[in-house]
Design a protein around this motif. Structure first.
Motif, PDB file in Angstrom:
ATOM      1  N   ARG A 229       0.843  -1.207   0.000  1.00 45.66           N
ATOM      2  CA  ARG A 229       0.000   0.000   0.000  1.00 45.66           C
ATOM      3  C   ARG A 229       0.874   1.251   0.000  1.00 45.66           C
ATOM      4  N   GLN A 230       1.972   1.223   0.743  1.00 45.68           N
ATOM      5  CA  GLN A 230       2.898   2.369   0.740  1.00 45.68           C
ATOM      6  C   GLN A 230       3.503   2.561  -0.657  1.00 45.68           C
ATOM      7  N   ALA A 231       3.899   1.456  -1.295  1.00 46.37           N
ATOM      8  CA  ALA A 231       4.472   1.537  -2.638  1.00 46.37           C
ATOM      9  C   ALA A 231       3.450   2.104  -3.628  1.00 46.37           C
ATOM     10  N   THR A 232       2.202   1.693  -3.496  1.00 50.43           N
ATOM     11  CA  THR A 232       1.141   2.200  -4.372  1.00 50.43           C
ATOM     12  C   THR A 232       0.922   3.689  -4.137  1.00 50.43           C
ATOM     13  N   ARG A 233       0.958   4.114  -2.871  1.00 51.63           N
ATOM     14  CA  ARG A 233       0.818   5.549  -2.575  1.00 51.63           C
ATOM     15  C   ARG A 233       1.964   6.350  -3.180  1.00 51.63           C
ATOM     16  N   LEU A 234       3.194   5.820  -3.066  1.00 53.68           N
ATOM     17  CA  LEU A 234       4.338   6.511  -3.667  1.00 53.68           C
ATOM     18  C   LEU A 234       4.161   6.606  -5.177  1.00 53.68           C
TER      19      LEU A 234
END
Length: 137
Positions: free
Chosen positions: A55-60
């Motif tokens: 989810r963090q990677a997708t937000r980035l």
């Protein structure tokens, strides 16, 4: 070989695919969409979107894509109906390198030949994302 044969051989060569460009939306940390076309970033692997780091990677990826249109060069590879491409953000930055440098993806040397290893090493040294010490909850 005569001059006419050489001309025929050159003209018969397949042209390079045009770059894919325009506004994009994130699918996950290593996949984006340009219209209906799904693009897998060349040479990296990010956690699955349904995990906390995914989810963090997708937000980035969403933040990077919000900066403006992207430009992707098709490498010719395909993965699960996705074009494998090297993509640049609006400012010309390598999107895959940005995700790896944040510690939210890893270099995939089998495909990249170690191209993103320096960014991964820096993220590991800084203990970012995937390289952060495990927390006891």
């Amino acid at each position: 070989m005569g001059r006419s044969q050489l001309t025929r051989d050159i003209s018969a060569a397949a042209p390079s695919p045009p770059p894919l460009a325009g506004p994009a939306r994130p699918i996950d940390g290593d996949t984006l969409a340009l219209g209906p076309t799904r693009i897998r970033l060349w040479g990296i692997d990010a956690p699955e979107a349904d995990t906390p780091l995914g989810r963090q990677a997708t937000r980035l990826m969403s933040e990077l894509l919000s900066q403006g249109p992207v430009r992707c060069l098709d490498t010719g590879g395909r993965s699960h109906d996705r074009i494998i491409a090297r993509c640049q953000g609006a400012a010309g930055e390598d999107l895959a390198e940005q995700v790896v440098a944040a510690g939210l993806a890893v270099d995939w040397p089998k495909f990249s030949g170690g191209h993103y290893a320096p960014a991964e090493s820096a993220a590991r040294k800084a203990r970012l994302g995937l390289h952060a010490p495990a927390r006891a909850d």
